[in-house]
Design a protein around this motif. Structure first.
Motif, mmCIF file in Angstrom:
data_model
loop_
_atom_site.group_PDB
_atom_site.id
_atom_site.type_symbol
_atom_site.label_atom_id
_atom_site.label_comp_id
_atom_site.label_asym_id
_atom_site.label_seq_id
_atom_site.Cartn_x
_atom_site.Cartn_y
_atom_site.Cartn_z
ATOM 1 N N HIS A 344 107.418 40.030 56.781
ATOM 2 C CA HIS A 344 108.855 40.253 56.613
ATOM 3 C C HIS A 344 109.637 40.077 57.910
ATOM 4 N N GLY A 345 108.987 39.550 58.934
ATOM 5 C CA GLY A 345 109.710 39.275 60.183
ATOM 6 C C GLY A 345 110.127 40.526 60.946
ATOM 7 N N GLY A 352 111.258 39.776 72.021
ATOM 8 C CA GLY A 352 112.658 40.027 71.669
ATOM 9 C C GLY A 352 112.852 41.471 71.264
ATOM 10 N N ALA A 353 113.841 41.718 70.406
ATOM 11 C CA ALA A 353 114.184 43.098 70.033
ATOM 12 C C ALA A 353 113.348 43.596 68.850
ATOM 13 N N TRP A 354 112.294 42.874 68.494
ATOM 14 C CA TRP A 354 111.462 43.297 67.351
ATOM 15 C C TRP A 354 110.557 44.458 67.743
ATOM 16 N N ILE A 355 110.076 45.144 66.723
ATOM 17 C CA ILE A 355 109.035 46.155 66.941
ATOM 18 C C ILE A 355 107.744 45.400 67.245
ATOM 19 N N THR A 356 106.949 45.888 68.201
ATOM 20 C CA THR A 356 105.685 45.203 68.510
ATOM 21 C C THR A 356 104.550 45.795 67.666
ATOM 22 N N GLN A 474 117.137 45.720 64.281
ATOM 23 C CA GLN A 474 115.712 45.652 63.936
ATOM 24 C C GLN A 474 115.217 46.967 63.342
ATOM 25 N N LEU A 475 115.706 48.082 63.878
ATOM 26 C CA LEU A 475 115.283 49.371 63.334
ATOM 27 C C LEU A 475 115.787 49.515 61.902
ATOM 28 N N GLU A 476 117.023 49.097 61.659
ATOM 29 C CA GLU A 476 117.587 49.194 60.302
ATOM 30 C C GLU A 476 116.804 48.323 59.319
ATOM 31 N N ARG A 477 116.400 47.154 59.777
ATOM 32 C CA ARG A 477 115.600 46.271 58.900
ATOM 33 C C ARG A 477 114.277 46.959 58.544
ATOM 34 N N ALA A 480 115.022 49.769 56.056
ATOM 35 C CA ALA A 480 115.379 49.232 54.733
ATOM 36 C C ALA A 480 114.127 48.735 54.010
ATOM 37 N N LEU A 481 113.266 48.069 54.752
ATOM 38 C CA LEU A 481 112.039 47.552 54.136
ATOM 39 C C LEU A 481 111.089 48.670 53.737
ATOM 40 N N CYS A 482 111.033 49.712 54.555
ATOM 41 C CA CYS A 482 110.187 50.869 54.210
ATOM 42 C C CYS A 482 110.671 51.461 52.885
ATOM 43 N N ARG A 483 112.000 51.613 52.756
ATOM 44 C CA ARG A 483 112.540 52.221 51.531
ATOM 45 C C ARG A 483 112.236 51.340 50.330
#
Ligand code: GTP
Ligand code: MG
Length: 561
Positions: A344-345, A352-356, A474-477, A480-483
């Motif tokens: 899910h990217g 970048g600003a992604w979670i590692t 990124q945190l919001e994504r 949202a995906l967790c939910r």
């Protein structure tokens, strides 16, 4: 300042001597560990490093005959292990029983005479086997078993997942398909050992150690190879007592540890670039927080990051390894969450600003510590169980963890993987990220010490946040995906495997359904505005419809991850 420096040095020496003692007891530990069915982290790494030093990497002609190859190669000594794989051509990893065999083999190797160019006459353990024109070139190559070093594409993965009987089996299947194989790990240690030969021209006692996902038990086929140049063994004390005299080396001095690390890496990086066979695209990234040399090692296909003076990262790898060993569910859950995030990217191979992946793993560990019956102990508990020989302070950071895992008494948590996966998504779908920090040392939420969107305390350098790079989007994504995933795992269409049109074509369900493109994510940033007009249930409805209609073509739109 001076006293601070000498204090630091004293602490480093303490760590070094712990390591030296550890190296001496490796054999003993290995024997005891093997008997008990478990080996300590450092003993396992030492064993693999020693095997790599007795190994060579050979590029083979395409129509190589296995028997002929082994007959020829074993003329120089007994072969303990070997395997073949395909990268740019066919390669063989050959592990001899003793190092002498490599000396004998190398005595029979020649530097090639190249036309129009000139060869750097560096005699490494990366060799090419050539036909000399004598004897028969057998074409029995089809009998060669080639090891796979890359993961299967996601659409193939989902097909495998769909065929499983339960979500628990799906998570186990994912781990089996993605995890590093023994051969792949051997190849990684061999690449470290080949690089060590280059660095040893300057620092004969140096060691290049792999860390990160190569050794932390969460590595996926195709992951990068993180290495660090360990020079600590060089700086041992050699004071003769009683004579009143001592000799020491005259050395160049840098203004700080960092500048010394930078200059060492710069020179080694240059050597790798100029002399390292198979090493291409060398970039020196010396101004990063953790200076590194990045390059591709073509014969293995590994993307390599070489750092120096990075012992804390090694300790983090050990910590993850320990957690992975304590309960099989830990690795299954981490593999599933990492795969889900990649599809899910949420994570990316581009910085970048992604979670590692490292942060994601810590999120999983924290969740497992926070169960009503904690599945994992806190880091403080692991420290409290440590023996005096486990004491480890690195650059002033308390890094002690127990090495004898039999001392850890786990609570009786019987949650299924299905339940854990579902509750992981619920936990982080509703987590108070804005006020709370994740802390696996205490196993408890803490007040956030700074205002970054996501705060995950670095387990050993406790003043640092390992997810400082993550931005609000990124945190919001992620949330949202967790939910969305938590909701999906409540739907009966998703929870149960349904009959497909044929045995081979089963509609995606369970974990496979979670890997389908998401409505929330495909809408992207614009979609977040749209969400206001589309209640969650509607978004999910359309996702469910897409699930029902996509029988068997699971993930057809997804690329290999
Ligand atoms: P892959 O994504 O599979 O490569 O996982 P990885 O665990 O190897 O992660 P990565 O290559 O990004 O980093 C290698 C190791 O460096 C990790 O396992 C950690 O031990 C350490 N590391 C990574 N990121 C951080 C960070 O932000 N802070 C600290 N202190 N250590 C980190
Ligand atoms: Mg890595």
């Amino acid at each position: 300042q001076l006293s601070q420096k000498s204090d630091l040095r004293a602490r480093r020496i303490l760590t070094r001597s712990t390591f030296a003692t550890k190296a001496q007891t490796v054999k003993k530990t290995l024997q005891a560990g093997a008997a008990a069915g478990k080996e300590s982290f450092s003993a396992l790494q030492e064993e693999r490093r020693e095997q790599a030093e007795r190994s060579v990497l050979i590029s083979c002609p395409p129509n190589i005959n296995q028997k002929k190859f082994l007959d020829y190669i074993s003329k120089h000594g007994h072969i303990q292990n070997h395997f073949f794989y395909q990268s740019y051509g066919i390669y063989a990893v050959v592990e001899y029983a003793t190092k002498d065999s490599i000396t004998a083999l190398k005595a029979n190797c020649s530097i090639p005479s190249v036309q129009h160019e000139a060869a750097v006459p560096f005699k490494s353990r990366l060799l090419s086997l050539k036909w000399t024109g004598q004897g028969s070139q057998s074409n029995a190559s089809n009998t060669l078993k080639l090891q796979k070093h890359l993961p299967i594409p996601v659409n193939e993965l989902t097909q495998h997942l769909c065929k499983q009987e339960s979500i628990d089996q799906q998570l186990q299947c994912l781990t089996d398909l993605y995890q590093l194989t023994e051969e792949n790990i051997s190849l990684r240690f061999l690449v470290c050992s080949l690089l060590r030969d280059i660095a040893a021209a300057y620092f004969p006692e140096c060691i290049i150690r792999p860390f990160g996902s190569t050794v932390n038990s969460f590595g996926k086929l195709g992951c990068d190879l993180d290495m660090f140049l360990d020079l600590d063994g060089i700086s041992g004390q050699n004071q003769r007592k009683g004579s009143g005299l001592s000799l020491e080396y005259q050395v160049k001095q840098g203004t700080s540890e960092r500048t010394v690390t930078q200059s060492v890496l710069s020179v080694i990086g240059e050597c790798v670039d100029q002399f390292g066979p198979g090493c291409v695209g060398v970039q020196k990234i010396l101004n990063a927080r953790c200076p590194l040399v990045r390059f591709a090692h073509q014969p293995s296909g590994f993307q390599c990051d070489l750092t120096a003076n990075n012992r804390v990262a090694m300790k983090s790898s050990e910590l993850l390894f320990v957690y992975g060993k304590l309960d099989a569910r830990v690795r299954h859950l981490v593999f599933a969450v990492r795969c889900w995030a990649r599809v899910h990217g949420i994570t990316s191979s581009i910085p970048g600003a992604w979670i590692t992946n490292f942060s994601l793993t810590v999120l999983v560990l924290f969740f497992l510590q926070r169960r009503t019956q904690p599945l994992l102990p806190t880091l403080d508990q692991l420290r409290d169980l440590a023996d005096p020989s486990d004491q480890c302070v690195i650059e002033g950071n308390e890094c002690t963890i127990v090495s004898d895992l039999s001392k850890i008494k786990l609570q009786k948590n019987t949650d299924t993987l299905e339940k854990l996966l579902q509750e992981f998504f619920e936990f982080y779908g509703n987590f108070a990220f804005s006020s709370t920090s994740i802390n696996i040392r205490k196993g408890k939420e803490q007040n956030k010490p700074e205002s970054t969107p996501l705060h995950i305390q670095n387990p050993f350098e406790t003043g640092l946040n390992i997810s400082k790079n993550v931005n609000t989007t990124q945190l919001e994504r992620f949330v949202a995906l967790c939910r969305e995933s938590a909701w999906l795992l409540e739907q009966k269409e998703v929870l149960k495997r349904s009959a497909g049109q044929s045995a081979d074509v089963i509609p995606p369900w369970g974990l496979a359904a979670l890997l389908l493109p998401s409505v929330a994510q495909s809408a992207g940033v614009k979609g977040r505005r749209k969400k206001k007009h589309h209640p969650a249930s509607e978004r999910i409805k359309s996702l469910l419809e897409s699930l029902k209609s996509s029988s068997g073509g699971a993930g057809a739109k997804q690329s290999a991850v």
